[in-house]
Design an enzyme around this catalytic site. Structure first.
Site, PDB file in Angstrom:
ATOM      1  N   GLY A 148       1.220  -1.010  -0.212  1.00 29.55           N
ATOM      2  CA  GLY A 148      -0.029  -0.014   0.102  1.00 29.55           C
ATOM      3  C   GLY A 148       0.895   0.959  -0.329  1.00 29.55           C
ATOM      4  O   GLY A 148       1.901   1.072  -0.798  1.00 29.55           O
ATOM      5  N   SER A 149       0.085   2.278   0.728  1.00 28.45           N
ATOM      6  CA  SER A 149       0.755   3.333   0.201  1.00 28.45           C
ATOM      7  C   SER A 149       2.002   3.349   1.805  1.00 28.45           C
ATOM      8  O   SER A 149       2.155   3.115   2.000  1.00 28.45           O
ATOM      9  CB  SER A 149       0.014   4.782   1.047  1.00 28.45           C
ATOM     10  OG  SER A 149      -0.086   5.049   2.360  1.00 28.45           O
ATOM     11  N   THR A 150       3.080   4.471   1.467  1.00 27.46           N
ATOM     12  CA  THR A 150       4.608   4.823   1.885  1.00 27.46           C
ATOM     13  C   THR A 150       3.617   5.274   3.550  1.00 27.46           C
ATOM     14  O   THR A 150       4.421   5.206   4.606  1.00 27.46           O
ATOM     15  CB  THR A 150       4.783   5.683   1.505  1.00 27.46           C
ATOM     16  OG1 THR A 150       5.711   5.136   0.354  1.00 27.46           O
ATOM     17  CG2 THR A 150       6.694   6.226   2.359  1.00 27.46           C
TER      18      THR A 150
ATOM     19  N   THR B  96       0.763   4.803   5.024  1.00 24.99           N
ATOM     20  CA  THR B  96       0.151   4.247   6.429  1.00 24.99           C
ATOM     21  C   THR B  96       0.988   2.885   6.633  1.00 24.99           C
ATOM     22  O   THR B  96       1.366   2.525   7.206  1.00 24.99           O
ATOM     23  CB  THR B  96      -1.012   2.435   4.980  1.00 24.99           C
ATOM     24  OG1 THR B  96      -1.885   4.668   4.596  1.00 24.99           O
ATOM     25  CG2 THR B  96      -1.379   1.975   5.794  1.00 24.99           C
ATOM     26  N   GLY B  97       2.415   2.489   4.872  1.00 26.41           N
ATOM     27  CA  GLY B  97       3.636   1.620   5.504  1.00 26.41           C
ATOM     28  C   GLY B  97       4.210   1.823   7.048  1.00 26.41           C
ATOM     29  O   GLY B  97       4.397   1.204   7.884  1.00 26.41           O
TER      30      GLY B  97
ATOM     31  N   GLU C 197       5.890  -3.105   1.255  1.00 27.00           N
ATOM     32  CA  GLU C 197       6.370  -2.989  -0.397  1.00 27.00           C
ATOM     33  C   GLU C 197       4.735  -1.291  -0.779  1.00 27.00           C
ATOM     34  O   GLU C 197       3.492  -1.600  -0.459  1.00 27.00           O
ATOM     35  CB  GLU C 197       5.657  -4.336  -1.340  1.00 27.00           C
ATOM     36  CG  GLU C 197       5.704  -3.633  -2.835  1.00 27.00           C
ATOM     37  CD  GLU C 197       4.820  -3.146  -3.420  1.00 27.00           C
ATOM     38  OE1 GLU C 197       5.116  -2.351  -3.903  1.00 27.00           O
ATOM     39  OE2 GLU C 197       3.475  -3.753  -4.153  1.00 27.00           O
TER      40      GLU C 197
ATOM     41  N   CYS D  76       1.344  -0.001  -8.438  1.00 33.81           N
ATOM     42  CA  CYS D  76       2.845   0.979  -8.030  1.00 33.81           C
ATOM     43  C   CYS D  76       3.986   0.716  -8.979  1.00 33.81           C
ATOM     44  O   CYS D  76       5.126   1.980  -8.407  1.00 33.81           O
ATOM     45  CB  CYS D  76       3.154   0.025  -6.646  1.00 33.81           C
ATOM     46  SG  CYS D  76       3.382  -1.959  -6.968  1.00 33.81           S
TER      47      CYS D  76
END
Length: 467
Positions: A217-219, A221-222, A239, A273
């Site tokens: 997902g998004s950076t 949220t990561g 990822e 992505c």
């Protein structure tokens, strides 16, 4: 109907969520929302299942993955309909995703991690063994919901883990149906699936009964996933986002390469992505390339029905639609040249945005610095190899890039200087289950896929045997 899958049972929720059709913006499906109790029950079931599943011989686990692939193939039409509807993909794109899902399942069914002798002499033998981690929580994205979930499922199961999958709340349906198909193949608790919002994802990351979290997902949220997982020292694979570049060298066949890059850029409308999000073209061929690229984009047709064999889609959700529209508005406001773009997009049915090409915006512009994840692409020029490599590497993410050149020596020299996890030479970004996939910098931690990716689902135990 759709169900959460817990301990091989079909469970409805106390509440439901409505899935929106990206092609019409109308309600599509009602899907149950998992509760905290549902998650606790799933974890309990997974932990019980793990005690026996980890002892199942590898050849039997491989056989199960092949059976899962066959089951998906058998029910392909049912899954296809749901997948196409919830993602907004054409029939062609949905079939491509199912084909890739089958490839991931069957590839992992051919893999194993046997013991490796690291050292041996007359006195000592050192052996690395690969042991399953336990219960995996998989948090999956909305752009390719089935194949990205199945890639995690396949790797987890073949290495002896049990897995709880949380699909994106935007696109949970095909994944829930796939988990439902797996009931007839797998023991209870080995594979479970729960639909829920971001809070369910948070609960997965902090649950003491989950040993590893794999997140795509998004950076932004990561970072939250990593911070939460640290509270219980879970293993983590992230990822995350990327701002991938294509570098076009002056010796290419311009028309052919322009068409190939355009096809890759606008595959699923850029909602990928590793899709190219910046194109750097050598100044000697820039004008010819730009004309050929725009001509290729001009031939992209918006098909509301989804029946035409197109790889172009609507934005999957309103949030992403608005992000892309804001980038287009910013480009117009700053006076950048838009070579393509349809001002009547707002009047279209669904979340469709016609492809937009931005001609040579400044390097500090939003459209270059921000991951668009949609059908807007900047074209830039370069003349110095050192300079273009520096510009490509200057962003804080590093997922993938492409290099286009007839001279393979030059292509490889450039590729090896890029700060990204994967480089495609003379091809648009095509993820392959056989290749390790990882992000550098803020594009992630660790990686998945390929034999190397299987290790992320294992503890590596060292045995030192003194003779």
């Amino acid at each position: 109907m759709f169900f959460n899958i817990i301990n091989s049972g079909l469970r409805i929720g106390a509440s439901t969520a409505t899935i929106t059709d990206p092609r019409t913006r109308k309600p599509l499906y009602e899907v149950p929302v998992a509760s905290t109790q549902d998650l606790d029950d799933a974890v309990k079931s997974a932990r019980l299942a793990f005690s026996s599943w980890k002892h199942v011989p590898i050849d039997q686990r491989q056989k199960v993955l092949l059976e899962l692939a066959d089951k998906l193939d058998e029910h392909r039409c049912k899954i296809h309909q749901v997948l196409a509807k919830e993602t907004g993909k054409s029939d062609l794109l949905a079939n491509i995703e199912i084909d890739h899902t089958l490839k991931f399942l069957r590839f992992n069914a051919s893999q194993e991690l046997p013991d490796e002798i690291q050292h041996e002499d007359a006195m000592l033998k050192i052996v690395s063994t690969y042991r399953p981690i336990g219960v995996v929580g998989a948090i999956c994205p909305w752009n390719f919901p089935l194949v990205l979930a199945a890639a995690k499922i396949a790797a987890a199961l073949v290495t002896g883990n049990c897995i709880i999958v949380k699909p994106s709340p935007f696109t949970p349906c095909a994944t829930l149906k796939f988990a439902e198909l797996a009931i007839s193949v797998l023991p209870p608790g080995v594979l479970q699936a729960l639909n829920g919002d971001n809070d369910l994802g948070r609960l997965i990351t902090i649950h003491p009964g989950i040993d590893k979290v794999t997140f795509t997902g998004s950076t932004a949220t990561g970072r939250l996933v990593a911070a939460n997982a640290a509270k219980t020292l879970k293993r983590v694979t992230l990822e995350l986002g990327g701002n991938d570049a294509s570098i076009v060298c002056p010796d290419v066949d311009v028309k052919i390469v322009a068409q190939k890059i355009a096809a890759g850029v606008f595959f699923h409308s850029g909602q990928m992505c590793v899709a190219t999000k910046r194109v750097y073209v050598h100044r000697d061929i820039f004008t010819e390339f730009r004309d050929a690229f725009v001509e290729a984009v001009r031939n992209i047709e918006i098909d509301v029905s989804g029946k035409l064999p197109t790889t172009f889609s609507p934005m999957q959700n309103e949030l992403q639609y608005n992000i892309v529209k804001s980038l287009i508005d910013d480009s117009r406001k700053n006076g950048y040249t838009l070579l393509r773009g349809d001002p009547s997009d707002e009047e279209r049915l669904g979340f469709f945005i016609h492809p937009v090409v931005v001609d040579q915006p400044p390097e500090d512009s939003k459209v270059i610095q921000v991951e668009q994840f949609g059908p807007i692409i900047p074209l830039s020029t370069w003349s110095s190899e050192v300079d273009v490599i520096d510009r490509v590497n200057r962003v804080d993410t590093g997922l993938g890039s492409c290099v286009w050149a007839k001279d393979i020596g030059i292509a490889q020299r450039v590729a090896r200087q890029l700060e990204v996890g994967t480089v495609w030479i003379n091809s648009a970004e095509i993820p392959d289950p056989r290749g390790y996939f990882s992000g550098w910098k803020q594009s992630g931690i660790g990686g998945e896929w390929g034999k190397e990716g299987l290790r992320s689902y294992c503890h590596i135990q060292t045995i030192q045997l003194y003779k």
